[in-house]
Design an enzyme around this catalytic site. Sequence first.
Site, short mmCIF file in Angstrom:
data_model
loop_
_atom_site.label_atom_id
_atom_site.label_comp_id
_atom_site.label_asym_id
_atom_site.label_seq_id
_atom_site.Cartn_x
_atom_site.Cartn_y
_atom_site.Cartn_z
N HIS A 1 0.84 -1.20 0.00
CA HIS A 1 0.00 0.00 0.00
C HIS A 1 0.88 1.26 0.00
CE1 HIS A 1 -2.75 -2.91 2.26
NE2 HIS A 1 -3.49 -2.56 1.22
N LYS B 1 -0.77 -6.61 -8.11
CA LYS B 1 -1.02 -7.86 -7.41
C LYS B 1 -2.46 -8.32 -7.62
CE LYS B 1 -1.63 -9.97 -3.09
NZ LYS B 1 -2.96 -9.56 -2.69
N VAL C 1 4.74 -5.49 -4.50
CA VAL C 1 5.80 -5.44 -3.49
C VAL C 1 5.81 -6.79 -2.76
CG1 VAL C 1 6.65 -4.29 -1.41
CG2 VAL C 1 5.59 -2.95 -3.24
#
Length: 284
Positions: free
Chosen positions: A37, A149, A176
């Site tokens: 995030h 993602k 990430v």
Amino acid sequence: MRIYEDPYLLQQQALAWRQAGEEIGLVPTMGALHAGHESLVTRARRENARVVVSIFVNPLQFGPDEDFARYPRPFDQDAGRLTALQVDALFHPSVDQLFPRSFKSAVDPGPLGDRLEGQARPGHFRGVLTAVLKLFELAQPKRAYFGQKDIQQLLLVRQLGRDFALPVHVVACPTVREPDGLALSSRNVYLTAEQRQHAPVIFAALRAAEAAFRRGERDAERLEQLARDRMAAAPGLAVEYVACFDEIGLQRPARAAAGNILATAVKLGSTRLIDNVVLGAGSD
Ligand code: PAJ
């Protein structure tokens, strides 16, 4: 950073910023923030005069047997992280404020919403797009940031923008990962120590298939099978799907090509995790 609970106060602020010529970047989230995030927020901070982050655990996108009630909600910790990232506005409405009893409309995602994640989670993307459209209207973003993602979500939000001519640029941000390859997810906290130990096989399997693609394998089904076989060895891991598809129609290509996606959903115990790689873009 100012915290807004009332949707209309946020909208007034957003309209005032726009009128003053300040571009707004929006990062929609459900909270339980992690470095994934944060990468979206950091990018939004770089590219916009104003940054709005929403934290809203959206009941419309959860199935009846899913984890809505137990989804983590560490609000104070999240707010602290966002203050440090110099966010201008944190939008944190209650369910009743965003979707009051009088709320009746919904966004139909069309056929792409029934595939893959949509097949496993009926109504999921209808719930996602309904919330995202409302967030767009309230926060008035010039740019909105979404993670690679959740690739199908990203593609469907893009389609929403195109279909309704929304004046929002949907920005895709890379996944990430933990050092061992596991994609960061708010749901990783559900994993037991043993499940966590086996979870890196998800990305390892996708990456192995991606490496096979780069060595010349173009049979999409064989790429899927390769990833499935690699995950079969992990105890306690159940593969829901492995799917190779194109970014436009989400269909399996006759021959896999660079830019196609290889995506998977697995269950480790009761925890459902998803991940994907882009063929031809990998590293090993
Ligand atoms: P949430 O799961 O909180 O994710 C918020 C955003 O962070 C999404 O765009 C997601 O793709 C991105 N993200 C999650 N993990 C990431 C990672 N490891 N690397 C990069 N980005 C990552 O997705 C949702 O919330 C909701 O469906 C929402 C869009 C807020 C609508 O309710």
